[in-house]
Every structure is written in structure tokens, then in C-alpha cells.
Design a protein around this motif. Structure first.
Motif, PDB file in Angstrom:
ATOM      1  N   ARG A   7     -32.457-136.803  29.210  1.00 34.31           N
ATOM      2  CA  ARG A   7     -32.074-137.071  30.629  1.00 34.31           C
ATOM      3  C   ARG A   7     -30.138-136.756  30.743  1.00 34.31           C
ATOM      4  NH1 ARG A   7     -33.221-143.203  31.453  1.00 34.31           N
ATOM      5  NH2 ARG A   7     -32.221-143.354  29.651  1.00 34.31           N
ATOM      6  N   SER A   8     -29.569-136.738  29.742  1.00 33.77           N
ATOM      7  CA  SER A   8     -28.336-136.249  29.901  1.00 33.77           C
ATOM      8  C   SER A   8     -28.102-135.066  30.241  1.00 33.77           C
ATOM      9  CB  SER A   8     -27.677-136.466  28.324  1.00 33.77           C
ATOM     10  OG  SER A   8     -27.749-137.948  28.200  1.00 33.77           O
ATOM     11  N   ASP A  33     -18.054-135.612  26.745  1.00 32.80           N
ATOM     12  CA  ASP A  33     -17.719-136.194  25.462  1.00 32.80           C
ATOM     13  C   ASP A  33     -18.155-137.557  25.635  1.00 32.80           C
ATOM     14  OD1 ASP A  33     -16.846-133.646  24.586  1.00 32.80           O
ATOM     15  OD2 ASP A  33     -14.731-134.037  24.619  1.00 32.80           O
ATOM     16  N   ARG A  34     -17.845-138.218  26.632  1.00 30.65           N
ATOM     17  CA  ARG A  34     -18.146-139.683  26.820  1.00 30.65           C
ATOM     18  C   ARG A  34     -19.625-140.136  26.804  1.00 30.65           C
ATOM     19  NH1 ARG A  34     -15.703-142.659  32.057  1.00 30.65           N
ATOM     20  NH2 ARG A  34     -13.731-142.689  30.623  1.00 30.65           N
ATOM     21  N   ALA A  71     -14.680-133.977  29.382  1.00 32.93           N
ATOM     22  CA  ALA A  71     -14.111-135.352  28.964  1.00 32.93           C
ATOM     23  C   ALA A  71     -15.375-136.299  29.176  1.00 32.93           C
ATOM     24  CB  ALA A  71     -13.218-135.903  29.718  1.00 32.93           C
ATOM     25  N   LYS A  97     -23.534-147.509  30.740  1.00 36.81           N
ATOM     26  CA  LYS A  97     -23.403-146.946  29.600  1.00 36.81           C
ATOM     27  C   LYS A  97     -24.722-146.038  28.998  1.00 36.81           C
ATOM     28  CE  LYS A  97     -20.961-148.180  25.867  1.00 36.81           C
ATOM     29  NZ  LYS A  97     -20.285-149.140  24.954  1.00 36.81           N
ATOM     30  N   ARG A  98     -25.960-146.808  29.356  1.00 36.22           N
ATOM     31  CA  ARG A  98     -27.036-146.536  29.022  1.00 36.22           C
ATOM     32  C   ARG A  98     -28.296-147.098  29.950  1.00 36.22           C
ATOM     33  NH1 ARG A  98     -30.146-144.049  24.639  1.00 36.22           N
ATOM     34  NH2 ARG A  98     -28.220-142.905  24.471  1.00 36.22           N
ATOM     35  N   GLN A 107     -27.993-144.288  36.132  1.00 34.85           N
ATOM     36  CA  GLN A 107     -27.481-143.129  35.069  1.00 34.85           C
ATOM     37  C   GLN A 107     -26.176-143.110  35.097  1.00 34.85           C
ATOM     38  OE1 GLN A 107     -29.057-139.346  34.710  1.00 34.85           O
ATOM     39  NE2 GLN A 107     -29.011-139.419  32.643  1.00 34.85           N
ATOM     40  N   GLU A 116     -30.731-153.096  20.918  1.00 31.78           N
ATOM     41  CA  GLU A 116     -29.878-152.108  21.162  1.00 31.78           C
ATOM     42  C   GLU A 116     -28.792-152.118  22.350  1.00 31.78           C
ATOM     43  OE1 GLU A 116     -32.803-148.589  18.999  1.00 31.78           O
ATOM     44  OE2 GLU A 116     -32.238-148.376  21.275  1.00 31.78           O
ATOM     45  N   ARG A 144     -29.346-137.097  22.320  1.00 31.08           N
ATOM     46  CA  ARG A 144     -30.356-137.815  21.925  1.00 31.08           C
ATOM     47  C   ARG A 144     -31.261-138.139  23.150  1.00 31.08           C
ATOM     48  NH1 ARG A 144     -29.549-140.377  17.023  1.00 31.08           N
ATOM     49  NH2 ARG A 144     -27.405-140.367  16.329  1.00 31.08           N
ATOM     50  N   ASP A 145     -30.837-137.931  24.118  1.00 37.40           N
ATOM     51  CA  ASP A 145     -31.546-138.489  25.688  1.00 37.40           C
ATOM     52  C   ASP A 145     -31.720-136.948  26.479  1.00 37.40           C
ATOM     53  OD1 ASP A 145     -32.729-139.424  27.756  1.00 37.40           O
ATOM     54  OD2 ASP A 145     -31.303-141.211  27.844  1.00 37.40           O
ATOM     55  N   TYR A 184     -21.499-142.370  23.938  1.00 36.71           N
ATOM     56  CA  TYR A 184     -22.293-143.554  24.303  1.00 36.71           C
ATOM     57  C   TYR A 184     -23.719-143.368  23.733  1.00 36.71           C
ATOM     58  CZ  TYR A 184     -18.863-145.259  27.515  1.00 36.71           C
ATOM     59  OH  TYR A 184     -17.904-145.767  28.188  1.00 36.71           O
ATOM     60  N   GLU A 185     -23.962-142.020  23.569  1.00 31.67           N
ATOM     61  CA  GLU A 185     -25.329-141.580  22.841  1.00 31.67           C
ATOM     62  C   GLU A 185     -25.400-141.865  21.422  1.00 31.67           C
ATOM     63  OE1 GLU A 185     -26.822-137.841  23.539  1.00 31.67           O
ATOM     64  OE2 GLU A 185     -28.027-138.656  25.367  1.00 31.67           O
ATOM     65  N   SER A 186     -24.363-141.949  20.678  1.00 31.17           N
ATOM     66  CA  SER A 186     -24.333-141.984  19.289  1.00 31.17           C
ATOM     67  C   SER A 186     -24.243-143.368  18.946  1.00 31.17           C
ATOM     68  CB  SER A 186     -22.902-141.480  18.828  1.00 31.17           C
ATOM     69  OG  SER A 186     -21.922-142.286  19.445  1.00 31.17           O
ATOM     70  N   VAL A 187     -24.406-144.370  19.945  1.00 23.62           N
ATOM     71  CA  VAL A 187     -24.336-145.682  19.611  1.00 23.62           C
ATOM     72  C   VAL A 187     -26.019-146.486  19.712  1.00 23.62           C
ATOM     73  CG1 VAL A 187     -23.536-147.945  20.224  1.00 23.62           C
ATOM     74  CG2 VAL A 187     -21.960-146.072  20.222  1.00 23.62           C
ATOM     75  N   ALA A 188     -26.611-145.617  20.516  1.00 26.67           N
ATOM     76  CA  ALA A 188     -27.933-146.045  20.793  1.00 26.67           C
ATOM     77  C   ALA A 188     -28.697-144.910  21.613  1.00 26.67           C
ATOM     78  CB  ALA A 188     -28.035-147.473  21.500  1.00 26.67           C
ATOM     79  N   PHE A 235     -28.373-146.298  13.766  1.00 28.78           N
ATOM     80  CA  PHE A 235     -27.346-145.818  14.732  1.00 28.78           C
ATOM     81  C   PHE A 235     -27.038-146.984  15.627  1.00 28.78           C
ATOM     82  CE2 PHE A 235     -29.884-144.884  18.193  1.00 28.78           C
ATOM     83  CZ  PHE A 235     -30.843-144.172  17.717  1.00 28.78           C
ATOM     84  N   ALA A 236     -27.751-147.973  16.020  1.00 28.72           N
ATOM     85  CA  ALA A 236     -27.519-149.068  16.802  1.00 28.72           C
ATOM     86  C   ALA A 236     -26.401-150.332  16.187  1.00 28.72           C
ATOM     87  CB  ALA A 236     -28.829-149.518  17.625  1.00 28.72           C
ATOM     88  N   ARG A 240     -20.355-152.636  22.051  1.00 24.97           N
ATOM     89  CA  ARG A 240     -19.783-151.724  21.286  1.00 24.97           C
ATOM     90  C   ARG A 240     -18.657-150.604  21.734  1.00 24.97           C
ATOM     91  NH1 ARG A 240     -22.062-148.235  16.379  1.00 24.97           N
ATOM     92  NH2 ARG A 240     -19.660-147.671  15.358  1.00 24.97           N
ATOM     93  N   THR A 279     -11.937-140.071  25.470  1.00 29.05           N
ATOM     94  CA  THR A 279     -11.824-139.330  26.883  1.00 29.05           C
ATOM     95  C   THR A 279     -10.773-139.661  27.820  1.00 29.05           C
ATOM     96  OG1 THR A 279     -13.364-140.576  28.034  1.00 29.05           O
ATOM     97  CG2 THR A 279     -14.616-138.970  26.478  1.00 29.05           C
ATOM     98  N   LEU A 331     -24.939-151.934  22.514  1.00 29.96           N
ATOM     99  CA  LEU A 331     -24.348-150.862  23.193  1.00 29.96           C
ATOM    100  C   LEU A 331     -23.440-151.381  24.259  1.00 29.96           C
ATOM    101  CD1 LEU A 331     -23.870-147.884  24.022  1.00 29.96           C
ATOM    102  CD2 LEU A 331     -25.916-148.053  25.088  1.00 29.96           C
TER     103      LEU A 331
END
Lengths: 69, 557
Positions: A11-12, A60-61, A57, B123-124, B119, B140, A8-9, A65-69, B177-178, B147, B302, B144
Motif C-alpha cells: 500500500r505504500s 524515508d519516514r 524525506a 504510523k501504520r 493511511q 505489533e 514491506r507494505d 515506520y515500515e521497518s518497525v512493523a 522486527f516488531a 517505538r 526526516t 509501533l
């Protein structure tokens, strides 16, 4: 290890590259296509199995985290 | 309404009552919006303390802690606190001012690319480029931070965005999704597998970690009690065991209690709950609990097989997982492990110590007396080092939210500002910060914060005139070459406290110690107890780094 990811981002992509470097994995391929809402990326890495497992791993993390926001 | 006012309105919508911060140029519009606003801003004296205070607030309350700072140095000073929150899974939202949009990338005054910097340790993070996105972004960020596995989120807002006009958004359009939704849940098959292994085990041991802080204490106590299961805690889960629980073996790990470490090593089944097998817990992983199969429950997938392989992985919220385990157990045979728990208790013994003759104050003696004198509802925070380990060995908090320490990161300078944050979250609860002379000097200016807000935090300063833990390692592993650990030129801490208007009590000999401690504990308002302790007392027991309980040391060789 090859990873096909939907991010989603955008930057990842940079974050994953940095993680691979940190774990002493060799990056053999990076390709990213940036869409309006998501980025499709393909990575290929070489390295010791332990390092690749750890890298996977962490990727995956990032995705979790992207899947939340 | 401008962007800064939208920030404050969004914080109020999230239920934020207190934020910790320090002003500066780029974030001035936010401070203007906070002026006379019901959201209370607490002025700390260094941005690092703002992040630690937000963490202390969050750790002890379960609510999201909030801190703010200006661009550049203000933002970078938050970094250690954000990493600490990431390591210990603490929900914190940081708001940083950024230089004006047109200056970004020009090496402008107080410009830092804080999103790139943070970064890996959040988490974000997000830059808000449009003031109309502020409300949604903050909603959001809070979602995040809370959650799943909680953690820090940073929002960077350029100065011009804070000043830009924005329509008043009372119901921000949070992306679907948030929104809070169903998280992962351990499968029925995995729960059945776990229960079957528990039923067939002979020497099971549960290890509880920081995940228990997410509302799982009652179910954890029910789970261990229904089985008579011997159990140990990581430092982030101190307080998870019911007071007086005879099956509780104490803290696990490098400076953990002997019974806990030895029981784990003898176990044939480890039930690891909301913990991540930190190297300070496992020592050498391939020699950790060699005879055991492992059931691992965690919200973060993870963590499975990261350090210790899991035979059964229970991916989900720990509360849901514990409830499922209890329900599944209750539907069939419920084994009891009381005999094994009794045997495990006998693996321990009294804590070894280095106490010297009765004329010199012993840090462990002082801490024994202090913890005995604390009110049962007290909240304790600690800094990092020897006093942290001595406290963890002795503290018996009533709940994990009654104890806060920088566990994963081990950040010196955490304990005192974290106590300030805890006190703002719990104004009527006695809060004690146990600190060492090294870490305390990293955050001395926060005495001014205590004074300004009359925060009744009590500081227990264990002053052994050394960076004691490093000194201990130099003694044991570096041929007694004491490089840069001697603090014999420490200042007069009591005089410093009094200069800030804080009451100070001095303890420099065992004589009359209980009386001084009682007066300190029962004093009103903020206070310092300066304990001038023996300089070379070590923390025992100790499992040297990378080794196992088989290599446990209980005294100098």
C-alpha cells in the motif's frame, strides 16, 4: 529523482504516489513487483528541488515506520 | 474464545486499563467482550472525544492511549484525533469495527475504507482478516505506537472476524522486527562535533521540543544547568525547565515570550533538541536565527534539514543523546554561559496585554489568577485559540506531562476530552481544562461523561463571545471584517453544566474573582468556572505568520 525501494507494505506504493501529487511532483515512472514478504518498487519523479527533497524525506519516514512493523 | 475476546485479552497483556469509545453495529462483539471485563471502557458521547481522551491519557502518562469506534461514521469521527496524535507524536492505538468481510466493497451500511482514509495520518494501519492474527497484530500495533517517534496506529477488524473462533494465544508470535530493540544512536563523531561547537559558542541557546516527554526531562535539566545555558521551549515542552531555572526564557514562537524569541535571533548556536522547527516557531525560515549554526537532535531523521538546515545532526533517542553530550562535555572544559543567559533575560520584559478598565473581566487577568491558584501538581489541558496562547505564556507546569495541548494540529474540541483522559490516567491528581467558548461547544456532550463517571475535571471556560484568535487576525490582517467569528448568542454555559449535574461557578467581574476561583479550584467533583471576559482582548506579543521577531507586535497599531 529516482528511488529504488523495498517496501514491506504494498500500500505504500499508493501512498508515495499520493505524496508526489500533493507536493506537485510529476511522476514519470512507477514500477512495482510484489513478492511474498516485500515489494520492490522503482519511482521516478520530476519537480522543484524543494518539493523533491520534501518527498524524499516523507518516503524515508514511510520506510522507517515500515521497518518497525 | 472469539476474536473480540482475543482483542480484549491482547489489550490486557499490553497493560491497558482504560479505553475510550462508543459502540455501534460492527463493533458490538468487542463491546460484548468488554462487558464485565477488567479492562475499563469509558463511554464518551462522540467518537472524536474518544480519540482526544486517549491522547490526553497518553500525553500525561506516557502510556499508550486506546480508543475504539464502530465502522463508517464511528471510525471517521476518530480521524481528527488520530491526526492530532500524529502531529504531536502521541502513542495512540485505535480499534475500529468494520462491516462483515463479505460486505466490504459493496458500499454496505456504515462501511468506510478507514485504512485508506487514515493511511496518511497514522504510523501504520492494519486490517485483520483472520482472527488468529489478532493477538500478533495488537502486539505489533502497540510496539509501533511506542517505538521511535511515537504516534497513532489503527487496527480495523471486520465484524465476522471479531465473532470468529480463535485459539487462546497467551504469547503472541510477534515478528522479530516488531520487538523492542536498539534504536538509532547519534555517532560519537557527531557528539564530539556538537560539543566542540558548544565549547566555542558565545551566545548559544537551547530549544527543547516535545521529544523531551520521552523520559528526558532530568537529563535536559542537567544539560542546561551544567552550562548555565539559556533555553526556550516549544509549546509541547512546557514544563521541561526546572522550576525557577533563571536560564529559562519561556515559550518560543508566534506568541512566545520576547526574551525567548530575541535570544534565539541573537544566538550564534542553536541546540535544537527533540523539536521540529514548526512554522509557528520559526516564522520565516530563512530569517530565523540568521547568525546561528544549528545542532539538531531528533529521533526522526526526516526532521533534519526539513525546515532549518542542521550543521550537526544527532539522530537518536533524546535521552541517549543528552547523556552522550553530558558525558562528552564532562570529559573536558565545561563552558558557562551565565553572563549571556542574564543578558538574554533582559531582552524580555513583562507580558504586554490589552487589559481594559477594571469593571470588565480580562481573560489574561483571570488566567493569571487561576494559574496562581492551581495546586503545584495540577495537570492542565487546553483547547485551541487565544486562551491556549495566554495559558502557554503563563503556565509553569512541573513537568511536560503536566501540560497537554493540541499543538501541531491545533484541533478545537481537544482540551476538554483530553482532560477526561488525563484524569483517568491520574485519578488522584487535580486536572484542569482551560477552554474557550468556541472549542467547548464542540464537545459539550462530554459533560455527560464527567457526570457518569464523576470525573473531577475542572473546566475553566474563557468566554469572550468570539472565536477570539480568528477575530484577532481579522482585526489585524483583514481590515476588521469580522466574518463568522461573533458568538454573542452563546448559551448560558452555567445552566448547561448544571443541567448535566455539574457544579458551575460564574465570574463576570474582577470583584471577588480570587474568592470565586479559590472555591472552584478547591471544590470536589467536576465543576465549571464560566468566565465572561472582554470580547476584544488580544494575545500579545505576536509575530505575524511568516515573519520574524523583528516584526514582533506588542499592541494594536
Amino acid at each position: 529523482m529516482t528511488c529504488d525501494l523495498t517496501l514491506r507494505d504494498v500500500r505504500s506504493v499508493a501512498r508515495i504516489v499520493n505524496l508526489a501529487h500533493r507536493f506537485n511532483c510529476r511522476i514519470t515512472h512507477v514500477q512495482a513487483a510484489v513478492g511474498e514478504l516485500e515489494t520492490s518498487a522503482r519511482f521516478a519523479f520530476d519537480g522543484p528541488p524543494v518539493a523533491l527533497t520534501r518527498l524524499r524525506a516523507q518516503i524515508d519516514r514511510i520506510i522507517a515506520y515500515e521497518s518497525v512493523a | 474464545m472469539n476474536g473480540a475476546q482475543a482483542v480484549v485479552a491482547a489489550l490486557a497483556r499490553e497493560g491497558v486499563e482504560t479505553i475510550f469509545g462508543y459502540p455501534g453495529g460492527a463493533i458490538m462483539p468487542l463491546y460484548d467482550a468488554l462487558f464485565e471485563h477488567p479492562v475499563r471502557h469509558v463511554l464518551v458521547r462522540h467518537e472524536a472525544a474518544a480519540a482526544f481522551a486517549a491522547s490526553g491519557y497518553a500525553r500525561t502518562s506516557g502510556r499508550v492511549g486506546v480508543c475504539c469506534a464502530t465502522s463508517g461514521p464511528g471510525a471517521t469521527n476518530l480521524v481528527t484525533g488520530l491526526l492530532d496524535a500524529m502531529m504531536d507524536s502521541v502513542p495512540v492505538v485505535a480499534i475500529t469495527g468494520q462491516v462483515r468481510s463479505e460486505l466490504m466493497g459493496t458500499d454496505g451500511f456504515q462501511e468506510a475504507d478507514v485504512c485508506a482514509i487514515t493511511q496518511p495520518i497514522t504510523k501504520r494501519n492494519m486490517i485483520v482478516a483472520n482472527a488468529n492474527d489478532i493477538a500478533r497484530t495488537i502486539a505489533e500495533a502497540f510496539a509501533l505506537a511506542r517505538r521511535g517517534r511515537p504516534g497513532p496506529v489503527l487496527i480495523d477488524i471486520p465484524n465476522d472476524v471479531l465473532k470468529a473462533a480463535v485459539k487462546d494465544v497467551t504469547d503472541p508470535p510477534v515478528k522479530p522486527f516488531a520487538r523492542e530493540g536498539a534504536g538509532p544512536r547519534a555517532s560519537d563523531a557527531a557528539v564530539s562535533d556538537a560539543v566542540a561547537r558548544i565549547r566555542s559558542a558565545r551566545r548559544p541557546v537551547a530549544i527543547i521540543g516535545g521529544g523531551v516527554r520521552a523520559g528526558s526531562v532530568d537529563l535536559y535539566r542537567m544539560f542546561t544547568a551544567m552550562l548555565g545555558l539559556p533555553h526556550a521551549a516549544t509549546i509541547n515542552a512546557l514544563g521541561a525547565a526546572a522550576p525557577g531555572d533563571p536560564s529559562y526564557l519561556g515559550m518560543l514562537g508566534m506568541h512566545g515570550l520576547k526574551a525567548a524569541n530575541k535570544a534565539v535571533q541573537r544566538a550564534d548556536l542553536i541546540v535544537a533538541l527533540g523539536m521540529r522547527f514548526d512554522d509557528r516557531v520559526t516564522g520565516k525560515p530563512d530569517r530565523f536565527a540568521r547568525e546561528a549554526t544549528v545542532i539538531h537532535a531528533d529521533i526522526d531523521a526526516t526532521e533534519f534539514n526539513k525546515i532549518i538546515g542542521a550543521d550537526v545532526s544527532l539522530h537518536g533517542d533524546l535521552r541517549d543523546t543528552l547523556r552522550a553530550l553530558i558525558d562528552e562535555l564532562a570529559q573536558g572544559h565545561v563552558p558557562r554561559f551565565d553572563d549571556w543567559a542574564a543578558e538574554a533575560r533582559l531582552l524580555g520584559g513583562p507580558l504586554p496585554s490589552d487589559r481594559v478598565d477594571g469593571k470588565v473581566l480580562s481573560a489574561t487577568d483571570v488566567l493569571d489568577r487561576v494559574f496562581a491558584a492551581l495546586p503545584p501538581d495540577a495537570i492542565v489541558t487546553t483547547d485551541v485559540g487565544q486562551h491556549q496562547m495566554w495559558s502557554a505564556q503563563r503556565a509553569r507546569p512541573a513537568d511536560p506531562r503536566k501540560y497537554a495541548t493540541s499543538a501541531g494540529l491545533g484541533a478545537m474540541g481537544f482540551g476538554f476530552p483530553a482532560a477526561i483522559g488525563a484524569q483517568f490516567a491520574h485519578p488522584a491528581t487535580p486536572v484542569f481544562a482551560v477552554v474557550g467558548d468556541g472549542g467547548f461547544q464542540m464537545c459539550l456532550p462530554e459533560l455527560a461523561t464527567l457526570r457518569r463517571y464523576n470525573v473531577p475535571v475542572k473546566i475553566v471556560l474563557i468566554d469572550n463571545q468570539n472565536l477570539g484568535m480568528v477575530r484577532q487576525w481579522q482585526e489585524l490582517f483583514f481590515s476588521e471584517r469580522y466574518s463568522a467569528t461573533n458568538l454573542a448568542d452563546n448559551p448560558d454555559f452555567a445552566a448547561i453544566a448544571r443541567a448535566y449535574g455539574i457544579d458551575a461557578y460564574v465570574l463576570d467581574s474582577p470583584a471577588g474573582a480570587d474568592d470565586v476561583i479559590a472555591r472552584f479550584v478547591n471544590s470536589r467533583g467536576p465543576a465549571l468556572l464560566h468566565c465572561a471576559c472582554h470580547p476584544t482582548e488580544n494575545v500579545w506579543p505576536m509575530i505575524p505568520a511568516g515573519m520574524t521577531v523583528d516584526d514582533l507586535m506588542e499592541a494594536r497599531a
